[in-house]
Design a protein around this motif. Structure first.
Motif, PDB file in Angstrom:
ATOM      1  N   GLY A 100       0.819  -1.206   0.000  1.00 59.26           N
ATOM      2  CA  GLY A 100       0.000   0.000   0.000  1.00 59.26           C
ATOM      3  C   GLY A 100       0.848   1.250   0.000  1.00 59.26           C
ATOM      4  N   THR A 101       0.216   2.379  -0.310  1.00 62.26           N
ATOM      5  CA  THR A 101       0.956   3.629  -0.399  1.00 62.26           C
ATOM      6  C   THR A 101       1.434   4.125   0.958  1.00 62.26           C
ATOM      7  OG1 THR A 101      -1.172   4.797  -0.381  1.00 62.26           O
ATOM      8  CG2 THR A 101      -0.173   4.387  -2.521  1.00 62.26           C
ATOM      9  N   THR A 102       0.643   3.906   2.008  1.00 61.56           N
ATOM     10  CA  THR A 102       1.049   4.396   3.328  1.00 61.56           C
ATOM     11  C   THR A 102       2.189   3.564   3.890  1.00 61.56           C
ATOM     12  OG1 THR A 102      -1.227   5.132   3.712  1.00 61.56           O
ATOM     13  CG2 THR A 102       0.242   5.049   5.610  1.00 61.56           C
ATOM     14  N   THR A 103       2.114   2.242   3.766  1.00 64.52           N
ATOM     15  CA  THR A 103       3.212   1.408   4.250  1.00 64.52           C
ATOM     16  C   THR A 103       4.467   1.599   3.403  1.00 64.52           C
ATOM     17  OG1 THR A 103       2.226  -0.434   3.023  1.00 64.52           O
ATOM     18  CG2 THR A 103       1.844  -0.357   5.406  1.00 64.52           C
ATOM     19  N   THR A 104       4.311   1.968   2.148  1.00 64.69           N
ATOM     20  CA  THR A 104       5.484   2.313   1.336  1.00 64.69           C
ATOM     21  C   THR A 104       6.189   3.531   1.911  1.00 64.69           C
ATOM     22  OG1 THR A 104       4.518   1.369  -0.680  1.00 64.69           O
ATOM     23  CG2 THR A 104       6.268   2.989  -0.966  1.00 64.69           C
ATOM     24  N   GLU A 105       5.407   4.505   2.394  1.00 67.69           N
ATOM     25  CA  GLU A 105       6.015   5.673   3.029  1.00 67.69           C
ATOM     26  C   GLU A 105       6.682   5.298   4.344  1.00 67.69           C
ATOM     27  OE1 GLU A 105       6.548   8.435   1.684  1.00 67.69           O
ATOM     28  OE2 GLU A 105       5.272   8.178  -0.082  1.00 67.69           O
ATOM     29  N   VAL A 106       6.114   4.331   5.068  1.00 65.98           N
ATOM     30  CA  VAL A 106       6.770   3.834   6.283  1.00 65.98           C
ATOM     31  C   VAL A 106       8.125   3.234   5.922  1.00 65.98           C
ATOM     32  CG1 VAL A 106       6.642   2.159   8.164  1.00 65.98           C
ATOM     33  CG2 VAL A 106       4.589   3.403   7.469  1.00 65.98           C
ATOM     34  N   GLY A 181      -1.239  -1.323   6.387  1.00 66.89           N
ATOM     35  CA  GLY A 181      -2.035  -0.380   5.628  1.00 66.89           C
ATOM     36  C   GLY A 181      -3.377  -1.032   5.356  1.00 66.89           C
ATOM     37  N   VAL A 182      -4.463  -0.281   5.443  1.00 69.89           N
ATOM     38  CA  VAL A 182      -5.804  -0.853   5.330  1.00 69.89           C
ATOM     39  C   VAL A 182      -6.628  -0.031   4.346  1.00 69.89           C
ATOM     40  CG1 VAL A 182      -5.735  -1.752   7.684  1.00 69.89           C
ATOM     41  CG2 VAL A 182      -6.703   0.520   7.264  1.00 69.89           C
ATOM     42  N   ARG A 210       4.033  -9.059  18.044  1.00 66.22           N
ATOM     43  CA  ARG A 210       3.756  -8.655  19.430  1.00 66.22           C
ATOM     44  C   ARG A 210       2.965  -7.351  19.476  1.00 66.22           C
ATOM     45  NH1 ARG A 210       7.314  -6.799  22.216  1.00 66.22           N
ATOM     46  NH2 ARG A 210       9.037  -6.513  20.754  1.00 66.22           N
ATOM     47  N   ARG A 211       3.145  -6.502  18.475  1.00 68.73           N
ATOM     48  CA  ARG A 211       2.472  -5.204  18.437  1.00 68.73           C
ATOM     49  C   ARG A 211       1.942  -4.972  17.024  1.00 68.73           C
ATOM     50  NH1 ARG A 211       5.782   0.418  19.198  1.00 68.73           N
ATOM     51  NH2 ARG A 211       7.048  -0.624  17.611  1.00 68.73           N
ATOM     52  N   VAL A 212       0.719  -4.493  16.917  1.00 68.96           N
ATOM     53  CA  VAL A 212       0.102  -4.224  15.621  1.00 68.96           C
ATOM     54  C   VAL A 212      -0.192  -2.731  15.506  1.00 68.96           C
ATOM     55  CG1 VAL A 212      -1.871  -4.652  14.108  1.00 68.96           C
ATOM     56  CG2 VAL A 212      -0.898  -6.523  15.471  1.00 68.96           C
ATOM     57  N   VAL A 213       0.327  -2.120  14.462  1.00 66.09           N
ATOM     58  CA  VAL A 213       0.114  -0.700  14.194  1.00 66.09           C
ATOM     59  C   VAL A 213      -0.647  -0.572  12.878  1.00 66.09           C
ATOM     60  CG1 VAL A 213       1.209   1.531  13.740  1.00 66.09           C
ATOM     61  CG2 VAL A 213       2.243  -0.063  15.381  1.00 66.09           C
ATOM     62  N   VAL A 214      -1.780   0.094  12.905  1.00 60.74           N
ATOM     63  CA  VAL A 214      -2.506   0.420  11.681  1.00 60.74           C
ATOM     64  C   VAL A 214      -2.082   1.816  11.245  1.00 60.74           C
ATOM     65  CG1 VAL A 214      -4.763   0.990  10.702  1.00 60.74           C
ATOM     66  CG2 VAL A 214      -4.472  -1.089  12.066  1.00 60.74           C
ATOM     67  N   ALA A 215      -1.607   1.927  10.014  1.00 54.37           N
ATOM     68  CA  ALA A 215      -1.191   3.207   9.445  1.00 54.37           C
ATOM     69  C   ALA A 215      -2.195   3.590   8.362  1.00 54.37           C
ATOM     70  CB  ALA A 215       0.217   3.108   8.867  1.00 54.37           C
ATOM     71  N   ALA A 216      -3.009   4.608   8.622  1.00 53.10           N
ATOM     72  CA  ALA A 216      -4.088   4.951   7.694  1.00 53.10           C
ATOM     73  C   ALA A 216      -4.415   6.425   7.786  1.00 53.10           C
ATOM     74  CB  ALA A 216      -5.343   4.133   8.018  1.00 53.10           C
TER      75      ALA A 216
END
Length: 262
Positions: A100-106, A181-182, A210-216
């Protein structure tokens, strides 16, 4: 406006309304109807829309634009989100990234982290596990990052690998942080994606971490897409932009999700 800018604008309108008429699109973009017809014909040949008499319709009920047409959408917000998410990662972590575009920026923000120098014990400052071919391609040239690609069948819309091969690899791995990314993130339905195959791989990334981060960015919040990834109980942190409505942020926080705005 260039041809590619027009194409992006047309696909934005199509994603919003599900249907386009030539005359309406020509007026909205301030170009001739003949130009719009040519543009729609070219996009139809790329199989990102279906031409109709007098216009075009989106493919299917849940419309999923190819990644190459999403890069300009909310670009500034996605870059800020990417930088904030990258700052949450500690040197030496194993990080899962879906496509996704947001995870690409991550991924791009992680690539320029100066503190992720090579570590003597591992040789790498960070390990990234991804099913996204474009992310693997960008990070493969970074010596401080170890790249693990899941394998699987590639979806041309998102460059993501899906299917049993991806699931088999993820089943053998343990992640510190999964960054997802969602296509939708809703207080009632949790994290969702347009495609069920992508949702299944994303769910495995979350389960192995262990940890889940949603980037949106905020345009994804309060909406749901076709396939469920996970519920709010599986998400630790939401990183979004400062346009998230207060009521929605409060609903996420009440469910135990830490909300960070960039």
């Amino acid at each position: 406006m260039s041809r590619y800018e027009r194409w992006n604008a047309l696909l934005e309108l199509l994603a919003e309304h599900g249907r386009l008429e030539v005359e309406e699109a020509a007026e909205a973009l301030d170009v001739s109807a003949a130009t719009i017809r040519r543009d729609l014909d070219q996009l139809a040949r790329q199989q990102v829309l279906t031409r109709t008499r007098g216009g075009a319709v989106a493919h299917g009920v849940s419309y999923d634009l190819p990644l190459r047409y999403k890069t300009a959408r909310h670009a500034d917000a996605k870059q800020r989100i990417g930088a904030l998410v990258a700052g949450l990662v500690a040197p030496g972590e194993v990080v899962g990234l879906n496509g996704g575009t947001t995870t690409t920026e991550v991924a791009r923000a992680l690539a320029v982290r100066t503190d992720l120098a090579e570590r003597p014990e591992s040789g790498h400052g960070l390990t990234v596990v991804t099913n996204a071919l474009n992310i693997a391609n960008e990070l493969a040239v970074r010596p401080q990052v170890k790249i693990v690609v899941t394998g699987g069948v590639a979806r041309p819309q998102s460059y993501e690998l899906i299917g049993p091969l991806a699931a088999q690899v993820l089943g053998e791995l343990a992640l510190d942080t999964a960054v997802l990314g969602v296509d939708g993130f809703d207080a009632g339905h949790g994290a969702t994606a347009h495609h069920e195959g992508e949702a299944a791989v994303n769910r495995l990334l979350a389960e192995r971490a262990r940890r889940v981060v949603v980037a949106a960015d905020s345009s994804k919040l309060g909406h749901r897409a076709f396939a469920r990834i996970c519920g709010l109980e599986a998400v630790d942190t939401l990183v979004t932009d400062d346009r998230v409505p207060d009521g929605l942020a409060a609903a996420f926080a009440e469910a135990g999700v830490t909300v960070l705005t960039a």
